[in-house]
Design a protein around this motif. Structure first.
Motif, mmCIF file in Angstrom:
data_model
loop_
_atom_site.group_PDB
_atom_site.id
_atom_site.type_symbol
_atom_site.label_atom_id
_atom_site.label_comp_id
_atom_site.label_asym_id
_atom_site.label_seq_id
_atom_site.Cartn_x
_atom_site.Cartn_y
_atom_site.Cartn_z
ATOM 1 N N THR A 1 0.984 -1.365 -0.192
ATOM 2 C CA THR A 1 -0.013 -0.759 0.287
ATOM 3 C C THR A 1 0.763 1.163 -0.159
ATOM 4 O O THR A 1 2.017 1.804 0.607
ATOM 5 C CB THR A 1 -1.179 0.057 1.043
ATOM 6 N N SER A 2 0.474 2.095 -0.715
ATOM 7 C CA SER A 2 1.408 3.681 -0.677
ATOM 8 C C SER A 2 0.339 4.616 0.178
ATOM 9 O O SER A 2 -0.495 4.545 0.513
ATOM 10 C CB SER A 2 1.422 4.162 -2.317
ATOM 11 N N ILE A 3 1.793 5.182 1.427
ATOM 12 C CA ILE A 3 0.915 6.196 1.697
ATOM 13 C C ILE A 3 1.774 7.587 1.553
ATOM 14 O O ILE A 3 2.472 7.502 1.166
ATOM 15 C CB ILE A 3 1.155 5.803 3.394
ATOM 16 N N ASN A 4 0.500 8.074 1.640
ATOM 17 C CA ASN A 4 1.356 10.035 1.464
ATOM 18 C C ASN A 4 0.836 10.406 2.720
ATOM 19 O O ASN A 4 -0.183 10.213 3.216
ATOM 20 C CB ASN A 4 0.751 10.507 0.557
ATOM 21 N N SER A 5 1.632 11.598 3.406
ATOM 22 C CA SER A 5 1.214 12.354 4.378
ATOM 23 C C SER A 5 -0.313 12.832 4.152
ATOM 24 O O SER A 5 -0.957 13.597 5.408
ATOM 25 C CB SER A 5 2.734 13.045 5.909
ATOM 26 N N ALA A 6 0.655 13.304 3.351
ATOM 27 C CA ALA A 6 -0.902 14.627 2.892
ATOM 28 C C ALA A 6 -2.318 14.219 3.432
ATOM 29 O O ALA A 6 -3.362 13.682 2.748
ATOM 30 C CB ALA A 6 -0.952 14.766 1.437
ATOM 31 N N ASP A 7 -2.746 12.812 3.527
ATOM 32 C CA ASP A 7 -3.558 11.458 3.915
ATOM 33 C C ASP A 7 -3.694 11.743 5.075
ATOM 34 O O ASP A 7 -5.104 10.955 6.292
ATOM 35 C CB ASP A 7 -3.671 9.784 3.193
ATOM 36 N N TRP A 8 -3.080 12.311 5.713
ATOM 37 C CA TRP A 8 -3.567 12.138 7.517
ATOM 38 C C TRP A 8 -3.928 13.417 8.128
ATOM 39 O O TRP A 8 -3.873 13.559 9.520
ATOM 40 C CB TRP A 8 -1.762 12.295 8.102
ATOM 41 N N SER A 9 -4.815 14.493 7.437
ATOM 42 C CA SER A 9 -5.459 15.755 7.472
ATOM 43 C C SER A 9 -6.422 15.293 8.344
ATOM 44 O O SER A 9 -7.346 13.719 8.841
ATOM 45 C CB SER A 9 -5.649 16.057 6.685
ATOM 46 N N GLU A 10 -6.693 15.999 9.895
ATOM 47 C CA GLU A 10 -7.747 15.704 10.806
ATOM 48 C C GLU A 10 -7.359 14.331 11.245
ATOM 49 O O GLU A 10 -7.806 13.854 12.433
ATOM 50 C CB GLU A 10 -9.287 15.253 9.978
ATOM 51 N N LYS A 11 -5.935 13.966 11.612
ATOM 52 C CA LYS A 11 -6.012 12.424 12.595
ATOM 53 C C LYS A 11 -4.376 13.043 13.523
ATOM 54 O O LYS A 11 -3.765 13.454 12.665
ATOM 55 C CB LYS A 11 -5.660 11.545 11.138
ATOM 56 N N VAL A 12 -4.290 11.841 14.004
ATOM 57 C CA VAL A 12 -3.246 12.447 15.186
ATOM 58 C C VAL A 12 -2.431 11.091 14.326
ATOM 59 O O VAL A 12 -2.301 9.559 14.301
ATOM 60 C CB VAL A 12 -3.184 12.533 16.524
ATOM 61 N N VAL A 13 -1.136 11.439 14.591
ATOM 62 C CA VAL A 13 -0.455 9.772 14.389
ATOM 63 C C VAL A 13 1.333 9.449 14.575
ATOM 64 O O VAL A 13 1.943 10.749 15.086
ATOM 65 C CB VAL A 13 0.336 10.574 12.676
ATOM 66 N N VAL A 14 1.297 9.158 15.168
ATOM 67 C CA VAL A 14 2.757 7.878 15.809
ATOM 68 C C VAL A 14 3.214 7.499 14.924
ATOM 69 O O VAL A 14 2.778 6.860 14.622
ATOM 70 C CB VAL A 14 2.176 7.065 16.747
ATOM 71 N N LEU A 15 4.408 7.718 14.464
ATOM 72 C CA LEU A 15 5.667 7.126 14.224
ATOM 73 C C LEU A 15 6.884 6.802 14.910
ATOM 74 O O LEU A 15 7.190 7.531 14.802
ATOM 75 C CB LEU A 15 6.299 8.020 12.804
ATOM 76 N N ASN A 16 7.010 5.205 14.449
ATOM 77 C CA ASN A 16 8.172 4.500 15.337
ATOM 78 C C ASN A 16 8.857 4.170 14.838
ATOM 79 O O ASN A 16 8.417 3.530 13.658
ATOM 80 C CB ASN A 16 7.036 3.674 16.479
ATOM 81 N N PHE A 17 9.681 4.439 14.433
ATOM 82 C CA PHE A 17 11.011 4.473 13.857
ATOM 83 C C PHE A 17 11.980 2.782 14.188
ATOM 84 O O PHE A 17 12.170 2.531 14.877
ATOM 85 C CB PHE A 17 12.396 4.985 13.580
#
Length: 209
Positions: free
Chosen positions: A80-96
């Protein structure tokens, strides 16, 4: 509600709070510039370490001091391709993370537990695997029961997009993005469960106010 212990915090510059977990030395408090991070200094040393230990510090940034929204795109291990533009109005947790990283194994169950706690509250969790092949990453996720997806970040493109916030090879690192996809907080090193929960809750609360 702020659940953090004020005895562990110290005000540094306007709009930014940095504090240490446990007995980590106050001398390791971060400054306002990512290039001055102790982890960034290690990364630039060129000694080819496989792992750069986090200093246990957590940074929060006031909304007016968060700068521009992050811009990144990538492919999850399922294609699946994901772009940060799709995250509007969401809180996002990114774990490296990566599979052979010992601290990543320590924090994995807590990250999954928090994902379950917040998945119905407009909070998205994504891992960013910085080096593994698909089978290796999948084995890790099976072993630790991880149900949220991970980016295949082995090409370095996501790290490059977030270089201001994630020093090279600084794994694990966890970012919390606000609903404008700006970095609201960062944990360098193991994401202690109660601390990360408080950071996510704080970001949700400000969005609701």
């Amino acid at each position: 509600m702020n659940t953090r212990n004020p005895s562990l915090s110290t005000e540094s510059e306007p709009g930014r709070r940095t504090f240490l977990i446990g007995a980590a030395s106050a001398a390791l408090l971060l400054t306002g510039c990512a290039a001055q991070d102790p982890l960034a200094a290690q990364a630039k040393a060129g000694d080819n370490k496989n792992y750069i230990a986090g200093d246990g510090s957590v940074s929060e940034y006031a909304p007016e001091n968060r700068g521009e929204p992050v811009q990144l795109g990538g492919q999850l291990y399922d294609g699946t391709s994901i772009n940060s533009a799709d995250w509007s109005e969401k809180v996002v947790v990114l774990n490296f993370w990566y599979a052979s990283c010992a601290p990543c194994r320590v924090e994995a169950p807590d990250l999954e537990a928090l994902h379950q706690d917040f998945k119905d509250q407009d909070v998205l969790f994504y891992g960013v695997n910085v080096r593994d092949t698909t089978p290796t990453a999948a084995a890790f996720e099976r072993n630790f029961g991880i149900t949220y997806p991970s980016f295949d970040g082995a090409d370095g493109s996501i790290l490059f997009a977030l270089t201001e916030h994630v020093p090279p090879q600084a794994v694990p690192t966890t970012l919390v993005l606000d609903k404008q996809t700006r970095v609201a907080s960062r944990i360098l090193g193991v994401a202690e469960k109660s601390t990360l929960k408080a950071l996510i809750s704080s970001t949700l609360d400000e969005s609701a106010s």
